[in-house]
Design a protein around this motif. Structure first.
Motif, short mmCIF file in Angstrom:
data_model
loop_
_atom_site.label_atom_id
_atom_site.label_comp_id
_atom_site.label_asym_id
_atom_site.label_seq_id
_atom_site.Cartn_x
_atom_site.Cartn_y
_atom_site.Cartn_z
N ALA A 1 36.80 40.11 42.92
CA ALA A 1 36.28 39.95 44.28
C ALA A 1 37.36 40.22 45.31
O ALA A 1 37.12 40.87 46.34
N VAL A 2 38.58 39.75 45.05
CA VAL A 2 39.68 40.01 45.98
C VAL A 2 39.96 41.51 46.05
O VAL A 2 40.17 42.08 47.13
N ALA A 3 39.97 42.17 44.89
CA ALA A 3 40.22 43.61 44.87
C ALA A 3 39.14 44.39 45.60
O ALA A 3 39.41 45.43 46.20
N ARG A 4 37.90 43.88 45.61
CA ARG A 4 36.80 44.61 46.24
C ARG A 4 36.76 44.40 47.74
O ARG A 4 36.44 45.32 48.50
N TYR A 5 37.09 43.19 48.20
CA TYR A 5 36.95 42.87 49.62
C TYR A 5 38.28 42.81 50.37
O TYR A 5 38.27 42.86 51.60
N ALA A 6 39.37 42.67 49.67
CA ALA A 6 40.69 42.63 50.33
C ALA A 6 41.69 43.38 49.48
O ALA A 6 42.63 42.78 48.93
N PRO A 7 41.52 44.68 49.31
CA PRO A 7 42.41 45.44 48.42
C PRO A 7 43.86 45.39 48.83
O PRO A 7 44.76 45.49 47.99
N GLU A 8 44.12 45.21 50.13
CA GLU A 8 45.51 45.14 50.57
C GLU A 8 46.20 43.90 50.00
O GLU A 8 47.41 43.90 49.76
N THR A 9 45.44 42.84 49.78
CA THR A 9 46.01 41.62 49.21
C THR A 9 46.51 41.85 47.79
O THR A 9 47.54 41.30 47.38
N THR A 10 45.78 42.66 47.03
CA THR A 10 46.16 42.91 45.63
C THR A 10 47.47 43.67 45.53
O THR A 10 48.08 43.69 44.45
N ARG A 11 47.91 44.29 46.62
CA ARG A 11 49.16 45.03 46.58
C ARG A 11 50.37 44.19 47.00
O ARG A 11 51.49 44.66 46.98
N SER A 12 50.11 42.93 47.37
CA SER A 12 51.21 42.05 47.78
C SER A 12 51.95 41.51 46.57
O SER A 12 51.39 41.37 45.47
N ALA A 13 53.23 41.20 46.77
CA ALA A 13 54.06 40.67 45.68
C ALA A 13 53.54 39.31 45.20
O ALA A 13 53.54 39.02 44.01
N ALA A 14 53.08 38.48 46.14
CA ALA A 14 52.59 37.15 45.76
C ALA A 14 51.37 37.26 44.85
O ALA A 14 51.25 36.50 43.88
N PHE A 15 50.47 38.18 45.15
CA PHE A 15 49.27 38.33 44.33
C PHE A 15 49.65 38.81 42.93
O PHE A 15 49.10 38.33 41.93
N ARG A 16 50.60 39.75 42.85
CA ARG A 16 51.00 40.26 41.54
C ARG A 16 51.65 39.17 40.70
O ARG A 16 51.40 39.05 39.50
N VAL A 17 52.49 38.36 41.34
CA VAL A 17 53.11 37.25 40.62
C VAL A 17 52.05 36.27 40.13
O VAL A 17 52.10 35.77 39.00
N ALA A 18 51.04 36.01 40.99
CA ALA A 18 49.96 35.09 40.60
C ALA A 18 49.20 35.63 39.40
O ALA A 18 48.84 34.88 38.48
N MET A 19 48.94 36.94 39.38
CA MET A 19 48.22 37.53 38.24
C MET A 19 49.05 37.45 36.96
O MET A 19 48.51 37.20 35.88
N LEU A 20 50.37 37.66 37.08
CA LEU A 20 51.23 37.54 35.91
C LEU A 20 51.29 36.11 35.38
O LEU A 20 51.52 35.88 34.20
N ALA A 21 51.08 35.15 36.29
CA ALA A 21 51.17 33.73 35.90
C ALA A 21 49.85 33.16 35.44
O ALA A 21 49.79 31.97 35.12
N TRP B 1 58.09 51.00 36.04
CA TRP B 1 57.86 49.56 36.16
C TRP B 1 57.02 49.21 37.39
O TRP B 1 56.20 48.30 37.35
N LYS B 2 57.21 49.94 38.47
CA LYS B 2 56.40 49.66 39.66
C LYS B 2 54.93 49.92 39.39
O LYS B 2 54.07 49.12 39.76
N GLU B 3 54.64 51.05 38.74
CA GLU B 3 53.25 51.37 38.42
C GLU B 3 52.66 50.35 37.45
O GLU B 3 51.49 49.98 37.57
N LEU B 4 53.49 49.88 36.51
CA LEU B 4 52.99 48.88 35.56
C LEU B 4 52.69 47.57 36.27
O LEU B 4 51.65 46.93 36.00
N LEU B 5 53.55 47.13 37.18
CA LEU B 5 53.29 45.90 37.93
C LEU B 5 52.04 46.04 38.77
O LEU B 5 51.26 45.08 38.90
N ASP B 6 51.82 47.23 39.34
CA ASP B 6 50.59 47.46 40.10
C ASP B 6 49.36 47.33 39.21
O ASP B 6 48.33 46.78 39.60
N ALA B 7 49.48 47.87 38.00
CA ALA B 7 48.34 47.82 37.07
C ALA B 7 48.05 46.40 36.62
O ALA B 7 46.90 46.03 36.39
N LEU B 8 49.10 45.58 36.47
CA LEU B 8 48.91 44.20 36.03
C LEU B 8 48.32 43.34 37.14
O LEU B 8 47.69 42.34 36.85
#
Length: 513
Positions: A183-203, A506-513
């Protein structure tokens, strides 16, 4: 199979362009065909209920035979329900109807409503809840004849709440976490590109393991084991085995299950849970052996191992998929162009194979690891009840059990084997019973492995322990092999992740994760 069901639901919630119903008018056809398919599957459940209630009413002495047949029928109906829901989505137009109807306008563009994907597997949810309503009468009738009326059964609302709590914890919770990310990726795609969101997904994976005990306690309505002789024995055993946890909890199932589980990465948020039937029907020494098994999971670091394995595995699989995608996009060879054209021909359906790949990988690789860890915990359960004499012939009131689980003796092994045998009987896990002929026995053996893909068939676990009493030297060899397997598996995953990270970036991989 909660874990595999999670992946089935995730697959149903993918943004796949589901097909139209086989004929028109499409909306009416999708509704009518789906309703008919669901009604037919529920009719099978009604038939099973009628047979069970009638059979135990006519001849209560057949109660164990009928209970075994009912358990087999329930397992078969699970696959019928999954197949029916899949047919509704894939062939009867239900998935298409959801994607057509449950849309909202966002910045002038029609998009699927938040969490609307969960309506795609709605036929399965209807079958699930409908089955609970239908099977309540069946299980109440069996409960009465199996317990001879000595244990009260819960009301229909309490029974529904009990099942809903289990489903929400083991299946729905991880699916909702995934849908929130979608839902976040669909309605706020810019959020998914933030460092905080990526760290949250990894956690997410370690976070789920860390918080699961707190969620589990509240969601399942677990209560502390009351003070008394049994709790005193548990606490004494924990001190002898150098084990710490927050509390010992009771899961009130009205005798529906005999099981125990440990949850929590850290001692401050770690619980050991026993169902009420286990506490009622096992003698104290066997309950201590079961606690020793759960302590074994903690002492051998299995929960940490599972967390690391799942996190690394998902990262490696994501990197592998990204590597294949980059090869298809950038490849100029004839083979790359041919594969790319073939993949593009599937359209959005190409999203399904990665989910299936993850499910198969976990079933095979994680299943193999988990079964060996379960055997290691079994051995620690034996050690928890063992003295320091490997040739002892029995324990008495003067026997001193080995501190820290350092000993292993035949008496401790037999104590835990009896506990497993009793748990098997209480849960009706008699997979080999009733098999006729070599083909029937082979099928039942394979089916037992499929059902127990994470723990291994109970009969095999018990047989291994009985064999161990005659060859105590086999236990150190098993421990060495499992130690080597754990390190080889984890180092292989780390090496694969490093190699793929260097290959894809690594940047592309973090984006994918």
């Amino acid at each position: 199979m909660p874990l595999l069901l999670v992946f089935a639901l995730i697959a149903a919630c993918l943004p796949v362009e589901w097909p139209l119903p086989p004929f028109g008018p499409e909306r009416a056809a999708a509704l009518g065909l789906t309703a008919a398919a669901v009604a037919a599957a529920l009719g099978l459940a009604v038939g099973l209920r009628a047979w069970v209630v009638r059979a135990v009413r006519r001849d209560p002495l057949r109660r164990y035979e009928v209970a075994r047949a009912y358990n087999r029928g329930r397992r078969a109906l699970f696959y019928v329900n999954v197949g029916t829901a899949a047919a509704c989505v894939l062939g009867l137009g239900w998935g298409w109807l959801v994607q057509r109807e449950l849309v909202v306008f966002w910045h002038g563009e029609a998009r699927l409503a938040p969490f609307a994907e969960l309506a795609v597997p709605l036929p399965y949810f209807v079958l699930l809840v409908g089955g609970w309503l239908i099977h309540y009468d069946t299980e109440r009738a069996l409960h009465r004849v199996l317990t001879l009326g000595e244990r009260p059964y819960w009301s229909r609302p309490a029974y529904l709440l009990h099942n809903a709590r289990q489903f929400a914890l083991m299946v729905l919770f991880p699916v909702l976490v995934w849908l929130a990310q979608q839902a976040v990726a669909r309605y706020a795609p810019e959020t998914t590109r933030s460092a905080a969101f990526r760290v949250a997904m990894l956690a997410v994976v370690p976070g789920v393991f860390l918080l699961m005990p707190l969620v589990m306690k509240a969601l399942l309505g677990l209560t502390p084991l009351p003070p008394g002789p049994l709790r005193d024995r548990f606490e004494a055993l924990a001190r002898r085995l150098n084990f710490r946890c927050t509390d010992y909890l009771v899961w009130h199932t009205h005798g529906a299950s005999a099981n125990a589980v440990i949850a929590g990465l850290l001692p401050r948020v770690r619980y050991v849970v026993f169902t009420d039937r286990l506490l009622e029907d096992l003698p104290p020494d066997e309950l201590e052996a079961v606690l020793g098994h759960e302590i074994g999971h903690a002492r051998h670091g299995h929960i940490w191992l599972y967390t690391g394995f799942l996190a690394l595995s998902l990262a490696v699989l994501a990197a592998l998929w990204l590597f294949a995608d980059q090869w298809l996009v950038a490849g100029t060879s004839a083979e790359a162009l041919r594969v790319r054209a073939w993949v593009e021909g599937f359209g959005s359906w190409a999203l399904l194979p990665p989910v299936a790949l993850v499910a198969v990988y976990l079933f095979v690789v994680f299943g193999a690891l988990s079964r060996r860890c379960e055997r290691q915990a079994d051995l620690f359960g034996c050690r928890a009840m063992s003295c320091a004499d490997p040739g002892c012939t029995g324990h008495d009131a003067t026997t001193v059990l080995a501190p820290g689980g350092a000993g292993l003796c035949p008496t401790g092994i037999r104590t835990f084997a009896r506990a497993l045998d009793r748990v098997r009987d209480l849960n009706g896990l008699d997979a080999d019973a009733g098999a006729r002929g070599p083909a029937g026995r082979a099928w039942r053996a394979v089916w037992a492995w499929v059902r127990a893909w994470q723990h291994g068939p109970m009969s095999r676990r018990i047989a291994y322990l009985h064999e161990l009493t005659g060859r105590m030297g086999a236990e150190p060899r098993f421990q060495r092999r499992l130690f080597a397997l754990k390190w080889a598996l984890m180092l292989s995953l780390v090496a694969a992740l490093v190699a793929l990270g260097e290959a894809v970036g690594w940047k592309e991989l973090l984006d994918a994760l």
